[in-house]
Scaffold this motif. Structure first.
Motif, PDB file in Angstrom:
ATOM      1  N   VAL B 130      37.336  36.865  46.584  1.00  0.00           N
ATOM      2  CA  VAL B 130      38.044  38.045  46.089  1.00  0.00           C
ATOM      3  C   VAL B 130      39.559  37.871  46.095  1.00  0.00           C
ATOM      4  O   VAL B 130      40.238  38.148  45.108  1.00  0.00           O
ATOM      5  CB  VAL B 130      37.644  39.280  46.925  1.00  0.00           C
ATOM      6  N   LYS B 131      40.073  37.348  47.214  1.00  0.00           N
ATOM      7  CA  LYS B 131      41.539  37.237  47.342  1.00  0.00           C
ATOM      8  C   LYS B 131      42.133  36.370  46.238  1.00  0.00           C
ATOM      9  O   LYS B 131      43.096  36.730  45.566  1.00  0.00           O
ATOM     10  CB  LYS B 131      41.875  36.623  48.696  1.00  0.00           C
ATOM     11  N   ASN B 132      41.515  35.196  46.061  1.00  0.00           N
ATOM     12  CA  ASN B 132      41.994  34.260  45.032  1.00  0.00           C
ATOM     13  C   ASN B 132      41.921  34.890  43.657  1.00  0.00           C
ATOM     14  O   ASN B 132      42.834  34.747  42.840  1.00  0.00           O
ATOM     15  CB  ASN B 132      41.133  32.998  45.020  1.00  0.00           C
ATOM     16  N   LEU B 133      40.831  35.603  43.447  1.00  0.00           N
ATOM     17  CA  LEU B 133      40.607  36.209  42.142  1.00  0.00           C
ATOM     18  C   LEU B 133      41.706  37.232  41.858  1.00  0.00           C
ATOM     19  O   LEU B 133      42.316  37.232  40.777  1.00  0.00           O
ATOM     20  CB  LEU B 133      39.222  36.865  42.135  1.00  0.00           C
ATOM     21  N   VAL B 134      41.995  38.078  42.848  1.00  0.00           N
ATOM     22  CA  VAL B 134      43.023  39.104  42.670  1.00  0.00           C
ATOM     23  C   VAL B 134      44.363  38.448  42.390  1.00  0.00           C
ATOM     24  O   VAL B 134      45.111  38.865  41.504  1.00  0.00           O
ATOM     25  CB  VAL B 134      43.112  39.989  43.939  1.00  0.00           C
ATOM     26  N   ARG B 135      44.643  37.358  43.109  1.00  0.00           N
ATOM     27  CA  ARG B 135      45.920  36.665  42.904  1.00  0.00           C
ATOM     28  C   ARG B 135      46.008  36.147  41.465  1.00  0.00           C
ATOM     29  O   ARG B 135      47.025  36.296  40.790  1.00  0.00           O
ATOM     30  CB  ARG B 135      46.047  35.513  43.903  1.00  0.00           C
ATOM     31  N   SER B 136      44.903  35.551  41.006  1.00  0.00           N
ATOM     32  CA  SER B 136      44.917  35.013  39.642  1.00  0.00           C
ATOM     33  C   SER B 136      45.108  36.125  38.611  1.00  0.00           C
ATOM     34  O   SER B 136      45.858  35.972  37.644  1.00  0.00           O
ATOM     35  CB  SER B 136      43.599  34.294  39.333  1.00  0.00           C
ATOM     36  N   ILE B 137      44.429  37.232  38.849  1.00  0.00           N
ATOM     37  CA  ILE B 137      44.535  38.335  37.878  1.00  0.00           C
ATOM     38  C   ILE B 137      45.969  38.850  37.824  1.00  0.00           C
ATOM     39  O   ILE B 137      46.508  39.136  36.757  1.00  0.00           O
ATOM     40  CB  ILE B 137      43.565  39.475  38.255  1.00  0.00           C
ATOM     41  N   ASN B 138      46.592  38.902  38.994  1.00  0.00           N
ATOM     42  CA  ASN B 138      47.964  39.403  39.052  1.00  0.00           C
ATOM     43  C   ASN B 138      48.949  38.543  38.273  1.00  0.00           C
ATOM     44  O   ASN B 138      50.018  39.000  37.902  1.00  0.00           O
ATOM     45  CB  ASN B 138      48.419  39.515  40.506  1.00  0.00           C
ATOM     46  N   THR B 139      48.609  37.282  38.037  1.00  0.00           N
ATOM     47  CA  THR B 139      49.521  36.422  37.280  1.00  0.00           C
ATOM     48  C   THR B 139      49.447  36.670  35.777  1.00  0.00           C
ATOM     49  O   THR B 139      50.281  36.196  35.025  1.00  0.00           O
ATOM     50  CB  THR B 139      49.193  34.940  37.517  1.00  0.00           C
ATOM     51  N   LEU B 140      48.428  37.402  35.347  1.00  0.00           N
ATOM     52  CA  LEU B 140      48.275  37.653  33.905  1.00  0.00           C
ATOM     53  C   LEU B 140      49.315  38.658  33.414  1.00  0.00           C
ATOM     54  O   LEU B 140      49.853  39.454  34.188  1.00  0.00           O
ATOM     55  CB  LEU B 140      46.866  38.187  33.618  1.00  0.00           C
ATOM     56  N   GLU B 141      49.592  38.571  32.116  1.00  0.00           N
ATOM     57  CA  GLU B 141      50.547  39.494  31.488  1.00  0.00           C
ATOM     58  C   GLU B 141      49.903  40.867  31.336  1.00  0.00           C
ATOM     59  O   GLU B 141      48.720  40.983  31.038  1.00  0.00           O
ATOM     60  CB  GLU B 141      50.916  38.979  30.093  1.00  0.00           C
ATOM     61  N   GLY B 142      50.661  41.922  31.582  1.00  0.00           N
ATOM     62  CA  GLY B 142      50.212  43.271  31.253  1.00  0.00           C
ATOM     63  C   GLY B 142      49.366  43.943  32.295  1.00  0.00           C
ATOM     64  O   GLY B 142      48.633  44.886  32.016  1.00  0.00           O
TER      65      GLY B 142
END
Ligand SMILES: Nc1ncnc2c1ncn2[C@@H]1O[C@H](COP(=O)(O)OP(=O)(O)O)[C@@H](O)[C@H]1O
Ligand SMILES: [Mg+2]
Lengths: 264, 289
Positions: B130-142
């Motif tokens: 979960v943590k990694n996933l949230v971090r990756s999502i946060n790097t996306l635009e918008g």
């Protein structure tokens, strides 16, 4: 050079040197008509145990089929080691051993059990199973090579009869005298009709009379074609029977006479 | 194998077991105890894992989008991450409708100036980090904000991992203990019969002929212990299951029938395997004649 010696060279020695099979039937026939056939051959055999003891040194030896051989020498001379090598309990550290059509150095581990079925053995301490009856002790040797029940029922009484224990087959070893126990172990050794019988001081625990009884049996078995090698300290027996004597000393053959005596 | 030979093996094996009666019994007892402990852990492990899975099913990551974000591209981007099982787009209009339906607020947001953000719902896969996933999502635009049942999921995952690690170590440890017990028990019979083995080897019995009775002995020890274990565990699990259902019906448990079937198979198979390995070890030395 006679015809027979030519034949022997062809089918005997030479084929063993090359570790090649030769026809058993032919040799049996030749043996019947009195041709000498080499059954056991040691070529430059030495045995050094892991602890560094040199039990045998540079043994060169031929033993013909049907011979009766006394192996003499002091304790520690290498007699038992010599027999252990024949049954492939120990492998030579140097040199080669040929038994019949087998070359022991090259024999595969899984061929050993079948090979050993051609060799019987008896020991000074009999090595009988105390929880089995006389009959069961003898039958054991057939059972573990998966003989049929019919074979067992036929052969065990026969061989017990031969060693004179027919009426004692239901007794346990502890109920027998030393001589009788040794005869049970002899019955077990010959029940699957081995080509070779190894006897390691078989009379060592027997009184003189009983010892002679056992010797008579061994001579009888030998007469029927089994090659016998007997390690012994029994001077009387060796001197009286006048058979081939091989004397070992510190692992070396010091004497090998066709009609020998215990000591020179 | 001939029938006669098979009987011979069975006879010899039972003789060995009977001769060492007390030792055989102790062995079965100790092995059963070890297997029961192992089985309990297996049950607990499975239930934790099951619970964690359920929790993941229920919990989802919600990603709120900025006004100018492109939901289609974002959905495909997010789907590419590992640990994402599914995504669902919930538009601001859907959100308003949901509020309307659930809160009974009428027609306040279902208009042009709806203040709710667009949202993407993420369903997690079983192996989601979960943590990694949230971090990756946060790097996306918008992305405006990422929201998830942070502490709960994380705690759950940590517990599952600990239970697994403890369980595996226990499995290894108990496996060794069982092996040791079986090997030692068989060794006693082997030593009692070393003379027999020596004679057998010298008269030309094959190694397998000599080995079989001891193997059967080991298999028998393993089999009996594991069957006893299986009975104990299944009774125990059904009992505990009913108890928990009574006092805490909201706790989900793995279906008893399924788990017990698995367990019985695992326990019996390991019992037999332990039996074989244990006895092979204990006779190896004595076959060198
Ligand atoms: N398994 C073994 N390991 C090491 N040394 C051995 C072993 N068997 C025999 N020996 C040694 O080899 C020598 C010959 O022994 P052995 O063949 O038993 O003699 P014998 O039978 O003539 O008394 C002795 O010195 C003995 O100590
Ligand atoms: Mg000796």
């Amino acid at each position: 050079m006679t015809v027979t010696s030519v034949i022997v060279r062809l089918i005997g020695e030479e084929s063993w040197r090359k570790c090649r099979n030769y026809k058993t039937k032919t040799t049996a026939f030749l043996f019947e008509i009195g041709v000498k056939i080499i059954l056991i051959q040691f070529v430059g055999v030495s045995k050094v145990y892991n602890n560094g003891i040199k039990a045998l040194q540079n043994i060169d030896l031929k033993i013909n089929r049907g011979e009766f051989i006394f192996l003499v020498g002091q304790s520690g001379a290498g007699k038992t080691t010599f027999m252990k090598m024949i049954i492939r309990r120990e492998l030579p550290s140097k040199g080669q051993i040929f038994i019949g059509r087998n070359c022991l150095n090259k024999m595969k581990e899984k061929e050993v059990p079948v090979f050993r079925r051609n060799i019987g053995f008896i020991f000074q301490d009999f090595k009988l199973l105390s929880n089995k009856t006389v009959f069961e002790n003898v039958a054991f040797a057939l059972e573990v090579i998966e003989a049929t029940k019919t074979e067992i029922q036929k052969q065990v009484p026969q061989v017990l009869d031969l060693v004179g224990l027919k009426n004692k087959e239901k007794l346990f070893p502890s109920e027998l005298s030393g001589g009788e126990q040794q005869r049970v172990s002899l019955a077990r050794a010959i029940v699957n009709r081995p080509l070779i019988l190894l006897a390691d001081e078989p009379t060592g625990n027997l009184d003189p009379d009983t010892a002679w009884g056992l010797m008579d049996l061994l001579l009888e078995i030998n007469k029927r074609g089994t090659t016998i090698i007997m390690a012994t300290h029994n001077k009387a027996v060796v001197d009286q029977l006048q058979r081939r004597v091989i004397a070992l000393e510190e692992g070396k053959i010091v004497r090998d006479e066709a009609k020998g005596v215990y000591e020179v | 194998m001939k029938l006669k030979t098979f009987w011979y093996f069975t006879k010899e094996a039972s003789l060995g077991l009977i001769r060492n009666g007390i030792m055989s019994f102790t062995a079965v007892f100790t092995i059963t105890l070890s297997l029961v402990i192992l089985g309990c852990f297996y049950i607990v492990m499975n239930n934790f894992a099951y619970f964690a899975d359920l929790a993941k099913e229920v919990l989802e990551i919600r990603v709120y989008l900025k006004e100018e974000a492109d939901p289609i591209t974002l959905q495909t981007e997010i789907l590419k991450f590992s640990g994402v099982k599914d995504v669902k787009f919930v538009s601001k209009l859907d959100g308003a409708k949901w509020l309307e339906k659930n809160l009974g607020i009428k027609e306040i947001f279902v208009t042009e100036d709806n203040p709710l953000p667009d949202m993407i719902n993420i369903k997690l896969a079983e192996d989601a980090k979960v943590k990694n996933l949230v971090r990756s999502i946060n790097t996306l635009e918008g992305i405006e904000e990422v929201e998830y049942g942070k502490t709960f999921i994380e705690a759950m995952l940590v517990i599952v991992r600990i239970v697994w690690i403890v369980g595996i170590s226990l499995l290894a440890l108990i496996g060794l203990v069982v092996l040791y017990i079986i090997a030692n028990t068989i060794k006693l019979t082997v030593i009692a019969r070393r003379k027999e083995i020596e004679i057998m080897k010298l008269v030309g019995a094959t190694d397998w002929f000599i080995r079989w009775p001891f193997l059967l002995e080991g298999i028998f020890l393993g089999l009996v212990s594991s069957v006893v274990t299986a009975v104990i565990l299944s009774k125990f699990y059904v009992f505990i299951g009913q108890y928990i259902k009574q006092i805490a019906p909201f706790i989900p448990l793995v279906n008893a029938g399924e788990l017990i079937n698995q367990l019985v198979m695992i326990v019996i198979a390991s019992g037999i395997i332990f039996g074989i390995i244990g006895s092979v070890f204990s006779i190896k030395k004595f076959l060198r004649v």
